[in-house]
Design a protein around this motif. Sequence first.
Motif, PDB file in Angstrom:
ATOM      1  N   SER A  87       0.856  -1.184   0.000  1.00 48.94           N
ATOM      2  CA  SER A  87       0.000   0.000   0.000  1.00 48.94           C
ATOM      3  C   SER A  87       0.893   1.235   0.000  1.00 48.94           C
ATOM      4  O   SER A  87       1.515   1.557   1.024  1.00 48.94           O
ATOM      5  N   SER A  88       0.968   1.891  -1.116  1.00 53.22           N
ATOM      6  CA  SER A  88       1.845   3.062  -1.253  1.00 53.22           C
ATOM      7  C   SER A  88       1.036   4.347  -1.129  1.00 53.22           C
ATOM      8  O   SER A  88      -0.115   4.426  -1.565  1.00 53.22           O
ATOM      9  N   LYS A  89       1.688   5.338  -0.567  1.00 53.07           N
ATOM     10  CA  LYS A  89       1.071   6.660  -0.431  1.00 53.07           C
ATOM     11  C   LYS A  89       2.128   7.706  -0.758  1.00 53.07           C
ATOM     12  O   LYS A  89       3.221   7.688  -0.196  1.00 53.07           O
ATOM     13  N   ARG A  90       1.799   8.624  -1.635  1.00 52.59           N
ATOM     14  CA  ARG A  90       2.775   9.612  -2.082  1.00 52.59           C
ATOM     15  C   ARG A  90       2.350  11.000  -1.579  1.00 52.59           C
ATOM     16  O   ARG A  90       1.613  11.725  -2.238  1.00 52.59           O
ATOM     17  N   THR A  91       2.830  11.353  -0.377  1.00 50.96           N
ATOM     18  CA  THR A  91       2.559  12.689   0.150  1.00 50.96           C
ATOM     19  C   THR A  91       3.331  13.740  -0.627  1.00 50.96           C
ATOM     20  O   THR A  91       2.832  14.846  -0.876  1.00 50.96           O
ATOM     21  N   SER A 104       1.490   6.417  -6.914  1.00 51.51           N
ATOM     22  CA  SER A 104       1.304   5.334  -5.938  1.00 51.51           C
ATOM     23  C   SER A 104       0.904   4.025  -6.614  1.00 51.51           C
ATOM     24  O   SER A 104       1.429   2.953  -6.278  1.00 51.51           O
ATOM     25  N   ASN A 111       3.171   0.227  -6.410  1.00 54.18           N
ATOM     26  CA  ASN A 111       2.768  -1.039  -5.805  1.00 54.18           C
ATOM     27  C   ASN A 111       3.282  -2.250  -6.585  1.00 54.18           C
ATOM     28  O   ASN A 111       3.919  -3.152  -6.000  1.00 54.18           O
ATOM     29  N   LYS A 113       3.314  -1.009   4.149  1.00 52.91           N
ATOM     30  CA  LYS A 113       2.939   0.365   3.818  1.00 52.91           C
ATOM     31  C   LYS A 113       4.175   1.176   3.462  1.00 52.91           C
ATOM     32  O   LYS A 113       5.185   1.131   4.181  1.00 52.91           O
ATOM     33  N   GLU A 152       5.289   5.049   2.531  1.00 55.85           N
ATOM     34  CA  GLU A 152       4.844   6.439   2.569  1.00 55.85           C
ATOM     35  C   GLU A 152       5.978   7.341   2.095  1.00 55.85           C
ATOM     36  O   GLU A 152       7.018   7.439   2.761  1.00 55.85           O
TER      37      GLU A 152
END
Length: 405
Positions: free
Chosen positions: A108-112, A120, A124, A150, A152
Amino acid sequence: MNFDRIMIRYGEMALKGKNKKAFEQKLQSNIARMLRKHPETTIQKTQGRMFVHLNGEDPHEVMQKCQNVFGIHSLSFTVKVEKEEEQMKEAVLLAFNEANDAKSFKISSKRTDKTFPIPSQEMNPILGGHILRNTENVKVDVHNPDVEIKVEVRHEGTYVTAQDYPGGGGLPVGTTGKSLLMLSGGIDSPVSGYLTMKRGVEIDAVHFHSPPYTSERAKQKVIDLAQELAKYGSKINIHVIPFTGIQQKIHREMPEGYSMTIMRRMMMRISEKVASKENILSLTTGESLGQVASQTMESMNTINEVTNYPIVRPLVSMDKLEIIDIARKIGTYDISIRPFEDCCTVFVPKAPKTKPNREKANYYESNADFTQDIEDALEESYVIEVTADHVKTNQQKDDEFSDLL
């Protein structure tokens, strides 16, 4: 490469708007206090996150202590790498290998940091493919994986975690004021203290001690209970009130059916004076509606008459089994069931009034002046200072109460 820090995520605290900074500062100081026996740890606050850097300290001991801190929604062991694809691949493989016996996973990738070039949804399969190429008999399962990894991507770097641990929830202790907990030695009152602390409230405690009817072992129960509660917050001062004389007078001069009601009214009067001296703005009790004779709606109405202070009752709608479940969870149950009586079990009437009224209670009390008895009890009171690993008793008389009497 190894997990070198713990990521801390906020829950309800994240919604505090303009007050969020003050809540974060209090949370940070509470974590630091909880980790005082792990001096190598350091705490770093970033936008929306907090990190405990382990610096060689035992990761599982640190994690366990952080889980007791209110204001934390969840925690994860974390490794930080640069925003660079090969380092990210190495980190997710490490995270998967740390999950013993896992046969399936999900990325689960999140690109802030939106300047990072890989979206994102593209990250994955890139990172998941690296795990598949370097393991055997492993598959991707996006619905029910053995481990969810995860990733981030933030402005300062990339954080990779493999497992979430629950935090204490609620709000940091010390952010919503202070309350005086009426702490007996039973099951209910320490659970009430715990739940009050979970709402960000710092607590002191008041305990009514009736020697020789209650023993030193009964008082030790209360100290041990306070030490368990201190694991979730800060120092707890127990205000010990000698109560024998007042209980004997109630037993001699009050009608038996009203003795429990009048005893509770005396406790409320004394607790209010302690709270006033300590600049505490509310009282907290372990009352659960209908559980015993002194906890009917009529009893609460009659007992409440003697104080203008707000009464916090976290257990009011809970049944006994719910309360016991929490007591077991927080480590107070086995202490509470030790067979040493507290003052509430002394001189228990055979048939206590379950529907007492204020007029009768006031009439009976008017036949016996308790003013001097309350003054004597307060002057003879003393404080036991309790932390999770330290107990200090100050048994000097306190003349400061004279201004309140």
